[in-house]
Scaffold this active site. Structure first.
Site, PDB file in Angstrom:
ATOM      1  N   HIS A 259       9.132  -0.727  -4.944  1.00  0.00           N
ATOM      2  CA  HIS A 259       7.780   0.001  -5.247  1.00  0.00           C
ATOM      3  C   HIS A 259       7.520  -0.256  -6.473  1.00  0.00           C
ATOM      4  O   HIS A 259       7.231   0.618  -7.420  1.00  0.00           O
ATOM      5  CB  HIS A 259       7.797   1.368  -4.833  1.00  0.00           C
TER       6      HIS A 259
ATOM      7  N   GLU B 164      11.296   6.760   0.537  1.00  0.00           N
ATOM      8  CA  GLU B 164      11.691   6.157  -0.770  1.00  0.00           C
ATOM      9  C   GLU B 164      12.327   7.230  -1.664  1.00  0.00           C
ATOM     10  O   GLU B 164      12.167   8.295  -1.735  1.00  0.00           O
ATOM     11  CB  GLU B 164      10.241   5.634  -1.703  1.00  0.00           C
TER      12      GLU B 164
ATOM     13  N   ALA C 221       1.054  -1.228  -0.111  1.00  0.00           N
ATOM     14  CA  ALA C 221       0.024  -0.046   0.081  1.00  0.00           C
ATOM     15  C   ALA C 221       0.970   1.292  -0.071  1.00  0.00           C
ATOM     16  O   ALA C 221       1.245   1.751  -1.193  1.00  0.00           O
ATOM     17  CB  ALA C 221      -0.907  -0.107   1.369  1.00  0.00           C
ATOM     18  N   ARG C 222       1.263   1.768   1.185  1.00  0.00           N
ATOM     19  CA  ARG C 222       2.214   2.856   1.442  1.00  0.00           C
ATOM     20  C   ARG C 222       2.915   2.630   2.609  1.00  0.00           C
ATOM     21  O   ARG C 222       2.429   2.020   3.728  1.00  0.00           O
ATOM     22  CB  ARG C 222       1.331   4.187   1.535  1.00  0.00           C
TER      23      ARG C 222
END
Length: 317
Positions: free
Chosen positions: A281, A263, A233-234
């Site tokens: 990611h 990130e 997700a995050r």
């Protein structure tokens, strides 16, 4: 003459090619627009493209006095200050569900790699330990998928696709989301109850203030020493330091991550664990997903410049 659109976040040029055929793109390459373009150039900008996770404040919006549309490349929009946009009568759009299948795929890849210790097994072969018949405690048999209890936090487009995929592996599926869904899976009233029940927690919830660090030390402890967590997700949804502590203390068994607190993620304590599988990611990073996200961006921008409602508008805005 093509309408002018500011590209706010840093994107590979290849992802903007199709969009650039339709619109005149001003590429800020991830820098504050006023550092790249003059006030005169920015004065006529009515629409911009951003990555949903990139912080976008009201002050940044004010650099473009005519800005009326923010279009997120991707499903997420957590970086956009929605209150600031609303107060400035700026419409926010995104690409809902465009990358759901590919993100669900990476979630299952991480799940299988973690539970079957694929990276450890890969190293066991490459190092010569297998050929030398060298014993390895990490190569002990692990529980398989049939009958394994998989908890999914968030039952949106991505969560439903993850559920369908893991159900095909004969696992039991449970979930918790803000509202109960019409799906054939067991519903839990809160995240704590889901964590108590499952052995693998799959995080597929939308990021926001209400989910910041919601997967904390307590939730990880509830998974148990044989438990695993997978996050696509995050990074903000997990308290990353709590995760490091849980892995260090063997409070949980393993983790699979495609997203991080910051990130790109640099090597640190988290990357040193052999029982953690990491990817940069890339959940939505497939050709099909990018085409679908570009379709949504183009549709949103086209509708905006034609004076029509955005077909993929963020409702919370």
């Amino acid at each position: 003459m093509p309408e002018r659109v500011l590209v706010y976040s840093r994107f590979p040029k290849s992802l903007m090619l199709r969009i650039g055929e339709r619109f005149d793109l001003l590429d800020a390459a991830g820098k504050p627009p006023n550092e790249v373009f003059t006030a005169e150039q920015l004065s006529g900008v009515r629409a911009m493209i951003t990555a949903g996770g990139t912080p976008l404040s009201g002050n940044m919006m004010d650099m473009m006095p005519k800005l009326a549309a923010i279009v997120c490349y991707g499903t997420g929009y957590d970086g956009v200050d929605l209150k600031a946009a609303k107060s400035r009568k700026i419409t926010v759009g995104h690409s809902p569900g465009a990358n759901a299948a590919s993100v669900a795929d990476i979630a299952v890849i991480l799940l299988l790699a973690v539970t079957r210790r694929l990276l450890v097994a890969d190293h066991y072969v490459r190092s010569g330990d297998w050929a030398a018949a060298k014993p390895s405690p990490m190569m002990r048999p692990q529980p398989g998928m049939p009958g394994r209890k998989i908890g999914i936090y968030g039952m949106g487009e991505i969560g439903r696709k993850i559920a369908a995929r893991v159900a095909a592996f004969e696992a039991e599926v449970g979930y918790f989301s803000r509202s109960r869904r019409d799906v054939p899976y067991r519903y839990f009233p809160n995240l704590e109850a889901l964590a108590d029940w499952c052995s693998v927690l799959m995080i597929a919830v939308r990021a926001g203030a209400d989910t910041h660090h919601v997967v904390n030390a307590d939730i990880l402890k509830r998974l148990g020493e044989d438990g695993c967590v997978v996050n696509i997700a995050r990074g903000s949804v997990i308290d990353q330091q709590a995760l490091v502590n849980a892995l260090t203390d063997k409070t949980i068994a393993a983790a699979g991550l495609d997203v991080y607190a910051r990130e790109p993620h640099a090597p640190d304590a988290l990357t040193a664990f052999p029982n953690v599988v990491l990817s940069p990611h890339i959940g939505g990073h497939t050709l099909e997903s990018h085409t679908a996200m570009q379709d949504c961006v183009i549709a949103n921008l086209t509708a905006f410049f034609e004076g029509k409602p955005l077909p993929y508008v963020v409702r919370e805005a």
